[in-house]
Design a protein around this motif. Structure first.
Motif, PDB file in Angstrom:
ATOM      1  N   GLU A  79       0.849  -1.188   0.000  1.00 44.72           N
ATOM      2  CA  GLU A  79       0.000   0.000   0.000  1.00 44.72           C
ATOM      3  C   GLU A  79       0.886   1.240   0.000  1.00 44.72           C
ATOM      4  N   LEU A  80       0.885   1.919  -1.139  1.00 44.37           N
ATOM      5  CA  LEU A  80       1.688   3.122  -1.286  1.00 44.37           C
ATOM      6  C   LEU A  80       0.945   4.048  -2.234  1.00 44.37           C
ATOM      7  N   SER A  81       0.719   5.293  -1.830  1.00 43.18           N
ATOM      8  CA  SER A  81      -0.045   6.230  -2.654  1.00 43.18           C
ATOM      9  C   SER A  81       0.719   7.535  -2.807  1.00 43.18           C
ATOM     10  N   ASN A 104      -1.282   2.577  -6.877  1.00 46.22           N
ATOM     11  CA  ASN A 104      -1.712   3.901  -6.429  1.00 46.22           C
ATOM     12  C   ASN A 104      -0.591   4.932  -6.526  1.00 46.22           C
ATOM     13  N   VAL A 105       0.517   4.542  -7.107  1.00 45.18           N
ATOM     14  CA  VAL A 105       1.589   5.496  -7.385  1.00 45.18           C
ATOM     15  C   VAL A 105       1.308   6.119  -8.753  1.00 45.18           C
ATOM     16  N   LEU A 127       2.689   0.400 -12.127  1.00 48.70           N
ATOM     17  CA  LEU A 127       2.259   1.549 -11.348  1.00 48.70           C
ATOM     18  C   LEU A 127       1.077   2.175 -12.098  1.00 48.70           C
ATOM     19  N   ASN A 128       0.842   3.432 -11.895  1.00 48.69           N
ATOM     20  CA  ASN A 128      -0.197   4.133 -12.661  1.00 48.69           C
ATOM     21  C   ASN A 128       0.366   5.466 -13.149  1.00 48.69           C
ATOM     22  N   LEU A 129       1.585   5.410 -13.683  1.00 44.24           N
ATOM     23  CA  LEU A 129       2.250   6.609 -14.160  1.00 44.24           C
ATOM     24  C   LEU A 129       1.582   7.125 -15.432  1.00 44.24           C
ATOM     25  N   THR A 130       1.557   8.445 -15.561  1.00 41.14           N
ATOM     26  CA  THR A 130       0.973   9.088 -16.732  1.00 41.14           C
ATOM     27  C   THR A 130       2.001  10.036 -17.345  1.00 41.14           C
ATOM     28  N   LEU A 146      15.754  -1.016 -18.496  1.00 39.43           N
ATOM     29  CA  LEU A 146      14.774   0.059 -18.352  1.00 39.43           C
ATOM     30  C   LEU A 146      13.379  -0.532 -18.540  1.00 39.43           C
ATOM     31  N   ASP A 147      12.550  -0.421 -17.501  1.00 33.59           N
ATOM     32  CA  ASP A 147      11.217  -1.013 -17.525  1.00 33.59           C
ATOM     33  C   ASP A 147      10.187   0.004 -17.046  1.00 33.59           C
ATOM     34  N   LEU A 148       9.349   0.458 -17.986  1.00 31.37           N
ATOM     35  CA  LEU A 148       8.236   1.355 -17.669  1.00 31.37           C
ATOM     36  C   LEU A 148       6.910   0.702 -18.059  1.00 31.37           C
ATOM     37  N   SER A 149       6.868  -0.597 -18.059  1.00 28.23           N
ATOM     38  CA  SER A 149       5.689  -1.325 -18.531  1.00 28.23           C
ATOM     39  C   SER A 149       4.535  -1.255 -17.540  1.00 28.23           C
TER      40      SER A 149
END
Length: 330
Positions: A79-81, A104-105, A127-130, A146-149
C-alpha cells in the motif's frame, strides 16, 4: 556491586559505540526520510526508523559495503499512494531503483531521476504513471535495464533512447504509446537490446535499419497497429531468440524468408495478413512455441522437425494451409 557497575558501564559503552558506528550516510538517510514522508509514512516503509541503521536494519534499501552509500532502493507490492518524490534524486549513488506493483503510485516519471548518473537498472512497472516517456532517460548512460511497462504512459517513443550504449532490455509494453517505432532504434549505440513494445497503439512500419542487428535479443511488438514487412527480423545471420509480432497489420510473403535465426525458439505471427507458404527452413528450428494462425498462408506444412508437434490451433484460419496437423492436402 562493583561487578554490576562494570556491567552497566560496559553496556553504556556498547550503546555509545553502536551510535557512533552507524554505517548509514546521513545525507542518504535524510533523503530516504523525505521519500517516506512524501508517501505519508506508510506501513510498507515501517522499518525506516530514525534510531535504526538504514544499511543494516531497513528493508527496501542496500548499501555499498565499502562506501556505505545507498546503491539500491526497491519498493515492491504494498500500500503506497502518491507521486514519485523528487527526493529520489538525492540518492546520488543509486545503481538500482525499483518501484513496482504499486498501482496507487501516480504522476509522471520523476524528473529528478535524471540526476542518478550511476543508475544501471530503472524499474517503474505496474504503477499508474501518466505523461510521456521522457527523452532525458537517454542521459543515464549506465542503464542496462529500463522497464516502464504496465502504466498509462502516452505519446511517442523518444528516439533518444537509442543513445543508451549499455542497454540490454527495454520494456515499454502495456501503455498507451502511439506513433512509429523510432528509426534510431536500428542504430543503438551498443548491442541491440531486447525490445518489449507490445500492447500499445504503435503504427507505421518497422524501421528498415533494424535489419542491421545480429546480436542476441528478443522482440515483442504484439498487439499494436504496425504494418508492412517484418521479414527483416529473420535470417541465418540473426541471433534472435523470441519473436512476437502477433495481432498487427503486417503483410509480407512468408515464403521468401530463406532462413531463420538458428537459435530461435519462439515465433508468434498470428492475426496478421501474412501470405505465401511456410518456408521449409522452419522444419530445422528447435521451436518451443509456434503460432501462424489467422493469416493468409497456403500450401503444405513442411514435414520434419517440430512442426507436426504443434496442434492445429497453431495453423488454423489461414487461406489454404494443409498437411499435418491439419487435414491432408488434396
Amino acid at each position: 556491586m562493583r561487578a554490576a557497575t562494570l556491567l552497566l558501564l560496559s553496556l553504556l559503552l556498547s550503546v555509545a559505540a553502536a551510535a557512533t558506528t552507524e554505517r548509514c550516510n546521513p545525507h542518504d538517510k535524510a533523503a530516504l526520510f523525505k521519500i517516506k514522508q512524501s508517501f505519508g509514512n506508510p506501513y510498507l516503509l515501517a522499518s525506516w526508523l530514525p534510531d535504526a541503521d538504514c544499511c543494516t536494519s531497513w528493508y527496501q534499501v542496500e548499501c555499498d559495503r565499502t562506501t556505505n552509500r545507498i546503491t539500491s532502493l526497491t519498493v515492491f507490492a504494498g500500500e503506497l499512494s502518491g507521486q514519485l518524490p523528487a527526493a529520489i534524486g538525492d540518492l546520488p549513488y543509486l545503481q538500482t531503483l525499483t518501484f513496482r506493483k504499486l498501482t496507487n503510485v501516480t504522476g509522471p516519471v520523476q524528473p529528478a531521476i535524471a540526476k542518478l548518473s550511476h543508475l544501471e537498472s530503472l524499474r517503474l512497472d505496474h504503477l499508474n504513471l501518466t505523461g510521456s516517456v521522457p527523452s532525458w532517460l537517454s542521459t543515464l548512460k549506465n542503464l542496462t535495464y529500463l522497464d516502464l511497462s504496465f502504466n498509462s504512459l502516452t505519446g511517442s517513443i523518444p528516439g533518444q533512447l537509442a543513445e543508451l550504449p549499455n542497454l540490454d532490455a527495454l520494456h515499454l509494453d502495456r501503455n498507451g504509446l502511439t506513433g512509429p517505432i523510432p528509426d534510431s532504434f536500428g542504430r543503438f549505440g551498443g548491442k541491440f537490446p531486447s525490445l518489449y513494445l507490445s500492447h500499445n497503439r504503435l503504427s507505421g512500419q518497422i524501421p528498415p535499419s533494424m535489419a542491421n542487428y545480429n546480436t542476441d535479443f528478443s522482440i515483442d511488438l504484439s498487439r499494436n497497429r504496425l504494418e508492412g514487412d517484418a521479414s527483416m527480423l529473420f535470417g541465418a545471420e540473426k541471433s534472435v531468440l523470441f519473436v512476437d509480432i502477433s495481432r498487427n497489420l503486417f503483410e509480407f510473403d512468408f515464403s521468401k524468408i530463406a532462413a531463420f535465426p538458428p537459435n530461435m525458439t519462439n515465433l508468434d505471427v498470428n492475426h496478421n495478413r501474412i501470405y505465401g507458404s511456410i518456408p521449409a527452413a522452419m522444419a530445422r528450428l528447435d521451436l518451443q512455441f509456434l503460432n501462424v494462425s489467422y493469416n493468409r498462408l497456403c500450401g503444405e506444412i513442411p514435414a520434419g522437425g517440430k512442426l507436426q508437434g504443434f496442434d492445429s490451433s497453431a495453423y488454423f484460419h489461414n487461406r489454404c494451409l494443409c498437411g499435418a496437423p491439419l487435414e491432408s492436402c488434396k
